[in-house]
Write an enzyme that holds these catalytic residues in place. Structure first.
Site, mmCIF file in Angstrom:
data_model
loop_
_atom_site.group_PDB
_atom_site.id
_atom_site.type_symbol
_atom_site.label_atom_id
_atom_site.label_comp_id
_atom_site.label_asym_id
_atom_site.label_seq_id
_atom_site.Cartn_x
_atom_site.Cartn_y
_atom_site.Cartn_z
ATOM 1 N N ASN A 4 35.970 50.710 44.682
ATOM 2 C CA ASN A 4 35.992 50.158 43.326
ATOM 3 C C ASN A 4 36.389 51.243 42.339
ATOM 4 O OD1 ASN A 4 35.506 49.058 40.806
ATOM 5 N ND2 ASN A 4 33.612 48.046 41.403
ATOM 6 N N PHE A 5 37.692 51.323 42.069
ATOM 7 C CA PHE A 5 38.223 52.265 41.087
ATOM 8 C C PHE A 5 38.630 51.528 39.815
ATOM 9 C CE2 PHE A 5 39.925 55.080 44.773
ATOM 10 C CZ PHE A 5 38.660 55.589 44.982
ATOM 11 N N CYS A 22 36.169 49.217 37.699
ATOM 12 C CA CYS A 22 35.170 48.757 36.732
ATOM 13 C C CYS A 22 35.364 49.470 35.395
ATOM 14 C CB CYS A 22 33.771 49.021 37.270
ATOM 15 S SG CYS A 22 32.464 48.462 36.159
ATOM 16 N N CYS A 51 57.510 13.257 17.616
ATOM 17 C CA CYS A 51 56.495 14.047 16.904
ATOM 18 C C CYS A 51 57.113 15.165 16.063
ATOM 19 C CB CYS A 51 55.488 14.633 17.885
ATOM 20 S SG CYS A 51 56.170 15.881 19.007
ATOM 21 N N CYS A 98 72.073 26.532 20.045
ATOM 22 C CA CYS A 98 71.007 26.704 21.028
ATOM 23 C C CYS A 98 71.250 27.939 21.884
ATOM 24 C CB CYS A 98 70.908 25.467 21.924
ATOM 25 S SG CYS A 98 69.584 25.569 23.153
#
Length: 437
Positions: free
Chosen positions: A142-143, A145, A356, A391
């Protein structure tokens, strides 16, 4: 043209750097893998493996209350999840005994043990034989956290320094026969650097991403961030749906880097369903790790993940994960190599359009004024049409449209050959393209 054979059942089994599991869905090192009770329930639900919540030195870490916060979408859907929880707060002895018992009871499932210790070799030399004695299939360093532990010289404080990554990885390879997976922090400028260091140290694989430094929200009445501990807070680790794009990019960077190409990758970050998993695998992951989705919805979600992935594989003719693992990597490149002569134009399906005007507003206010608003003088009915000449094919109208597939981007025949930015005469540093003799 041949037809796809769908008269088979997809094989979801994996052999990840020598670690075998019945499927690629593993629980990440986190609260869901903190004890035997949780892990057994996960295996009963169908998870292929777990990474046991990070073990450390004794006495164990002490956690605070509260620990979690979130970013919500509509209907309180959790889009991003933040935590300030540390590594296991249970003793090393209890964890090791439980890992041993669970592995004996579930020999076909992958159990990888996450570890975090100070950057002194004797700590690693002491714990590794104890972990190996449990029968665990591998270790994950676990490098990553980003909170609490870096203040003690561990976690991301190691992962952000490639030299430390390489050094600690080499210690683990020296003192253990188990496959070594290095979990990388995303809180770094270039993810390739620690990945290269992990490989140089002898890592059998990497896993990524760990959580991202974050403050999710401020309580404006109390003037303190969430989660709140008394009258104060701190930055935490951000995960969940919101981090998936960041994770996919970092996985792809490692998968296509010549220095790390072929290094096994365990993909982590925002995996909520089978499609998310398939995307990570397509970018080179050999298995995936899940945390937030399980915490929000329970362990049973794995059945939908397995079933959905298998059905999709069968529909595509993929018998095994290896059949499509990494297939998207060759199509992922640097911006400068994209085809400058490729062109798409938006098209609006008038029958599907609900009038819309969201596409018009977005394009008119913030883009290229390429959607015309036409009003029938007699009825007052509105109609929206794309102005082809204006466009640029940016996709904004398609994204803002609330009706799926109402707006599509249609490729145009330009009659021009492939040309990237390094060859483009508009580039002041363009390379000369050789001409035929």
């Amino acid at each position: 043209m041949g037809t796809i054979d769908t008269h088979f059942r997809a094989d979801l089994s994996v052999d990840f750097c020598g670690i075998k599991a019945p499927n690629p869905f593993w629980l990440a090192s986190a609260p869901p893998t903190d004890k035997a009770y949780n892990v057994i329930r996960a295996f009963e639900a169908g998870w292929g493996g777990v990474v046991w919540k990070t073990l450390g030195e004794d006495p164990p870490a002490v956690n605070v209350s509260s620990r979690y916060s979130a970013i919500y979408g509509k209907n309180r859907e959790v889009l991003g999840f933040n935590n300030i929880e540390l590594i296991t707060d249970r003793s090393l002895d209890i964890n090791l005994r439980e890992i041993t018992a669970v592995k004996e009871a579930w020999p076909d499932r992958a159990i990888v043990v996450s570890l975090m210790l100070p950057c002194e070799e004797h700590y690693w030399a002491d714990i590794l034989p104890k972990v190996e004695a449990t029968g665990a299939d591998g270790i994950e360093l676990n490098f990553g956290c980003p909170h609490g532990m870096p203040e003690r010289g561990m976690g991301a404080a190691v992962g952000q320094v490639p030299e430390y990554v390489q050094l600690v990885t080499s210690w683990c390879k020296k003192h253990s026969r188990l496959p070594v997976i290095v979990k990388l922090t995303p809180n770094i400028t270039d993810i390739r650097q620690p990945a290269r260091a992990a490989k140089a140290g002898g890592a059998d694989a990497v896993s990524l991403i760990n959580t991202i430094n974050s403050i999710t929200a401020i309580d404006l009445d109390r003037m303190v961030a969430l989660p709140t501990v008394g009258t104060a807070s701190t930055h935490g680790g951000y995960c969940g749906t919101a981090v998936k794009p960041i994770a996919l990019n970092m996985v792809a960077e490692i998968a296509r880097d010549p220095a790390t190409r072929g290094l096994p990758i365990s993909g982590i970050g925002g995996i909520n369903n089978w499609r998310d998993a398939a995307e990570f695998i397509a970018l080179g992951a050999g298995c995936v790790q899940v945390c937030t989705a399980a915490m929000l919805h329970g362990f049973s979600i794995v059945e939908q993940m397995k079933d959905g992935l298998a059905r999709w594989m069968e529909s595509k003719g993929y018998r095994t994960l290896a059949d499509f693992s990494g297939k998207a990597v060759p199509n992922t490149t640097d911006w400068k190599y994209l085809d400058m002569n490729y062109k798409v134009i938006a098209r609006i399906d008038q029958e599907a359009c609900i009038g819309c005007g969201k596409c018009h507003i977005a394009c008119e206010d913030t883009s290229h004024q390429a959607i015309a608003k036409l009003v029938d003088p007699a009825s007052g009915a509105r109609r929206y049409e794309v102005i082809d000449a204006e466009c640029v094919g940016c996709n904004l109208c398609e994204i803002t449209c609330p009706v799926q597939s109402c707006i599509t981007m249609v490729p145009q025949q330009t009659g021009m050959p492939y040309m990237n930015w390094t060859q483009d005469p508009r580039n002041p540093r363009a390379e000369k393209v050789p001409t035929a003799a």
